[in-house]
Design a protein around this motif. Structure first.
Motif, PDB file in Angstrom:
ATOM      1  N   THR A   7       0.830  -1.191   0.000  1.00 23.29           N
ATOM      2  CA  THR A   7       0.000   0.000   0.000  1.00 23.29           C
ATOM      3  C   THR A   7       0.865   1.241   0.000  1.00 23.29           C
ATOM      4  O   THR A   7       1.724   1.410   0.846  1.00 23.29           O
ATOM      5  CB  THR A   7      -0.924   0.008   1.237  1.00 23.29           C
ATOM      6  N   LYS A   8       0.628   2.069  -0.971  1.00 23.37           N
ATOM      7  CA  LYS A   8       1.371   3.317  -1.080  1.00 23.37           C
ATOM      8  C   LYS A   8       0.711   4.314  -0.137  1.00 23.37           C
ATOM      9  O   LYS A   8      -0.479   4.606  -0.297  1.00 23.37           O
ATOM     10  CB  LYS A   8       1.303   3.809  -2.515  1.00 23.37           C
ATOM     11  N   ALA A   9       1.451   4.792   0.828  1.00 22.82           N
ATOM     12  CA  ALA A   9       0.857   5.675   1.839  1.00 22.82           C
ATOM     13  C   ALA A   9       0.239   6.904   1.186  1.00 22.82           C
ATOM     14  O   ALA A   9       0.810   7.482   0.279  1.00 22.82           O
ATOM     15  CB  ALA A   9       1.925   6.107   2.839  1.00 22.82           C
ATOM     16  N   GLY A  10      -0.924   7.245   1.628  1.00 22.50           N
ATOM     17  CA  GLY A  10      -1.540   8.485   1.156  1.00 22.50           C
ATOM     18  C   GLY A  10      -2.408   8.302  -0.066  1.00 22.50           C
ATOM     19  O   GLY A  10      -3.626   8.372   0.021  1.00 22.50           O
ATOM     20  N   SER A  11      -1.808   8.002  -1.219  1.00 18.83           N
ATOM     21  CA  SER A  11      -2.565   8.073  -2.461  1.00 18.83           C
ATOM     22  C   SER A  11      -3.511   6.894  -2.666  1.00 18.83           C
ATOM     23  O   SER A  11      -4.562   7.042  -3.247  1.00 18.83           O
ATOM     24  CB  SER A  11      -1.608   8.192  -3.637  1.00 18.83           C
ATOM     25  N   HIS A  12      -3.118   5.709  -2.204  1.00 23.40           N
ATOM     26  CA  HIS A  12      -3.994   4.548  -2.411  1.00 23.40           C
ATOM     27  C   HIS A  12      -4.232   3.869  -1.074  1.00 23.40           C
ATOM     28  O   HIS A  12      -3.306   3.656  -0.327  1.00 23.40           O
ATOM     29  CB  HIS A  12      -3.345   3.541  -3.352  1.00 23.40           C
ATOM     30  N   SER A  13      -5.451   3.475  -0.845  1.00 19.22           N
ATOM     31  CA  SER A  13      -5.722   2.761   0.392  1.00 19.22           C
ATOM     32  C   SER A  13      -5.893   1.284   0.127  1.00 19.22           C
ATOM     33  O   SER A  13      -5.914   0.483   1.040  1.00 19.22           O
ATOM     34  CB  SER A  13      -6.975   3.327   1.052  1.00 19.22           C
ATOM     35  N   LYS A  14      -5.994   0.911  -1.150  1.00 20.21           N
ATOM     36  CA  LYS A  14      -6.303  -0.486  -1.449  1.00 20.21           C
ATOM     37  C   LYS A  14      -5.046  -1.274  -1.777  1.00 20.21           C
ATOM     38  O   LYS A  14      -4.160  -0.776  -2.453  1.00 20.21           O
ATOM     39  CB  LYS A  14      -7.261  -0.538  -2.634  1.00 20.21           C
ATOM     40  N   PRO A  15      -4.976  -2.510  -1.315  1.00 15.61           N
ATOM     41  CA  PRO A  15      -3.799  -3.321  -1.630  1.00 15.61           C
ATOM     42  C   PRO A  15      -3.685  -3.536  -3.132  1.00 15.61           C
ATOM     43  O   PRO A  15      -4.653  -3.926  -3.780  1.00 15.61           O
ATOM     44  CB  PRO A  15      -4.072  -4.654  -0.931  1.00 15.61           C
ATOM     45  N   VAL A  16      -2.505  -3.265  -3.644  1.00 12.82           N
ATOM     46  CA  VAL A  16      -2.270  -3.441  -5.072  1.00 12.82           C
ATOM     47  C   VAL A  16      -1.827  -4.882  -5.313  1.00 12.82           C
ATOM     48  O   VAL A  16      -1.041  -5.435  -4.556  1.00 12.82           O
ATOM     49  CB  VAL A  16      -1.202  -2.435  -5.561  1.00 12.82           C
ATOM     50  N   ARG A  17      -2.352  -5.457  -6.375  1.00 12.69           N
ATOM     51  CA  ARG A  17      -2.020  -6.845  -6.696  1.00 12.69           C
ATOM     52  C   ARG A  17      -0.548  -6.977  -7.083  1.00 12.69           C
ATOM     53  O   ARG A  17      -0.024  -6.179  -7.837  1.00 12.69           O
ATOM     54  CB  ARG A  17      -2.873  -7.313  -7.875  1.00 12.69           C
ATOM     55  N   GLU A  18       0.069  -8.048  -6.580  1.00 19.14           N
ATOM     56  CA  GLU A  18       1.458  -8.332  -6.922  1.00 19.14           C
ATOM     57  C   GLU A  18       1.528  -9.298  -8.094  1.00 19.14           C
ATOM     58  O   GLU A  18       0.688 -10.182  -8.225  1.00 19.14           O
ATOM     59  CB  GLU A  18       2.151  -8.991  -5.733  1.00 19.14           C
ATOM     60  N   LEU A  19       2.569  -9.133  -8.895  1.00 17.92           N
ATOM     61  CA  LEU A  19       2.813 -10.075  -9.991  1.00 17.92           C
ATOM     62  C   LEU A  19       3.204 -11.430  -9.396  1.00 17.92           C
ATOM     63  O   LEU A  19       4.125 -11.522  -8.593  1.00 17.92           O
ATOM     64  CB  LEU A  19       3.947  -9.536 -10.868  1.00 17.92           C
ATOM     65  N   LEU A  20       2.488 -12.477  -9.794  1.00 18.81           N
ATOM     66  CA  LEU A  20       2.775 -13.813  -9.271  1.00 18.81           C
ATOM     67  C   LEU A  20       3.694 -14.593 -10.194  1.00 18.81           C
ATOM     68  O   LEU A  20       4.627 -15.249  -9.754  1.00 18.81           O
ATOM     69  CB  LEU A  20       1.475 -14.616  -9.134  1.00 18.81           C
ATOM     70  N   ALA A  21       3.385 -14.556 -11.497  1.00 17.00           N
ATOM     71  CA  ALA A  21       4.134 -15.383 -12.443  1.00 17.00           C
ATOM     72  C   ALA A  21       3.894 -14.869 -13.854  1.00 17.00           C
ATOM     73  O   ALA A  21       2.888 -14.198 -14.114  1.00 17.00           O
ATOM     74  CB  ALA A  21       3.675 -16.836 -12.348  1.00 17.00           C
ATOM     75  N   THR A  22       4.837 -15.190 -14.764  1.00 15.78           N
ATOM     76  CA  THR A  22       4.638 -14.862 -16.176  1.00 15.78           C
ATOM     77  C   THR A  22       4.776 -16.136 -17.007  1.00 15.78           C
ATOM     78  O   THR A  22       5.477 -17.080 -16.615  1.00 15.78           O
ATOM     79  CB  THR A  22       5.662 -13.820 -16.677  1.00 15.78           C
ATOM     80  N   TYR A  23       4.080 -16.147 -18.140  1.00 21.38           N
ATOM     81  CA  TYR A  23       4.083 -17.324 -19.024  1.00 21.38           C
ATOM     82  C   TYR A  23       4.186 -16.838 -20.464  1.00 21.38           C
ATOM     83  O   TYR A  23       3.557 -15.849 -20.833  1.00 21.38           O
ATOM     84  CB  TYR A  23       2.784 -18.122 -18.872  1.00 21.38           C
ATOM     85  N   LYS A  24       4.948 -17.574 -21.276  1.00 23.63           N
ATOM     86  CA  LYS A  24       5.106 -17.203 -22.685  1.00 23.63           C
ATOM     87  C   LYS A  24       4.138 -17.951 -23.600  1.00 23.63           C
ATOM     88  O   LYS A  24       4.020 -17.627 -24.766  1.00 23.63           O
ATOM     89  CB  LYS A  24       6.540 -17.478 -23.152  1.00 23.63           C
TER      90      LYS A  24
END
Ligand code: FE
Length: 296
Positions: A7-24
């Motif tokens: 959570t970025k203090a101040g500007s966003h109150s909602k948890p931002v999704r993290e990148l889990l995995a990438t696939y080609k």
């Protein structure tokens, strides 16, 4: 679990999704020799509940696509065809027929059974697009087939002053732009985002959705920027899957285009047999039997 680091203090109150995995994805052939890249529905990524399959096709070589997908059945899920370039004619056993043009989408609910063909309406030039399979919940697998088609001018488009534009097929942007597709069973979000270099998309999504982007072109990163946590860079022609959270944040490093797709997992048993996706093996065998006996 404390999500505060996201959570970025101040500007966003909602948890931002993290990148889990990438696939080609992996190159394969389907239909009558159509070359495509299977992105979901592979050994690496069998499914991403409720999404069973994602195929990308992109070629200006007619032999790669001219065979098309002659008459074949489906039962138990929905197919979503979104075309970026070229033309595809589809025809089905429920009496629907049409030509999907660039920017157009066809959302077909196979339900208890449909037989259709999907053929290129061109003999040369570029054919490019995607097909997504959205699973149906057990209670809807034997529902009546349904069919929604929207030409490019009926796909809602949100334009930002920067030049960024977001085509919304299903779901709603943070600014309220709403896609034309009406979903009765699962309620996925499906957007085609063209994000200008330096722009940032923040999209709220149901927190427990499974969410991915497929980067068509450009270069983006995801998540919060902070000195102790470098951003996750995503390369072109890559599927990026995100952890749960209420907001997805994507920054464009260059002019970029990606599909953003998100949906509530069904958490039901999945039994796959070619063009049929049911809850049990017995139901899949029943589908083959029904099809052979012309009960579709
Ligand atoms: Fe099909």
């Amino acid at each position: 679990m404390n999500h505060s680091p996201n959570t970025k203090a101040g500007s966003h109150s909602k948890p931002v999704r993290e990148l889990l995995a990438t696939y080609k994805g992996q190159p394969t052939m389907d239909g009558d020799g159509v070359k495509l890249t299977r992105i979901i529905g592979t050994h690496q990524l069998n499914m991403l509940d409720p999404f069973l399959l994602l195929d990308a096709f992109s070629s200006d070589e007619p032999l790669d696509y001219i065979g098309g997908f002659p008459s074949h059945p489906h039962r138990g899920f929905e197919t979503v065809t979104y075309l970026l370039e070229g033309q595809m004619r589809h025809k089905d056993s429920a009496g629907n027929e049409g030509v999907i043009q660039p920017g157009g989408v066809q959302w077909m609910t196979a339900g208890k059974g449909i037989v259709h063909s999907e053929m290129p309406e061109q003999i040369d030039g570029m054919l490019m697009g995607f097909q997504l399979w959205v699973n149906l919940p057990q209670r809807a697998k034997m529902s009546e087939p349904d069919y929604q088609e929207f030409p490019t001018d009926q796909v809602a488009t949100e334009r930002w002053p920067s030049g960024t534009h977001i085509r919304v097929i299903a779901g709603q942007t943070n600014q309220g732009t709403t896609g034309p597709v009406k979903n009765h069973y699962v309620h996925p979000t499906y957007m085609d985002v063209s994000l200008k270099a330096g722009d940032m998309l923040e999209q709220e999504l149901p927190a427990t959705d499974n969410t991915f982007i497929y980067l068509i072109e450009g270069r983006v990163s995801s998540g919060e920027s902070s000195s102790d946590k470098p951003k996750n860079i995503i390369d072109p022609q890559t599927l990026a899957v995100f952890d749960q959270g209420e907001a997805l944040r994507i920054d464009a490093h260059t002019d970029s285009r990606f599909l953003l797709i998100s949906g509530q997992p069904l958490n039901e048993p999945v039994a796959r047999g070619g063009p049929f996706v049911m809850n049990t093996k017995a139901e899949v065998l029943q589908a083959f039997d029904d099809f052979q006996r012309n009960r579709f």
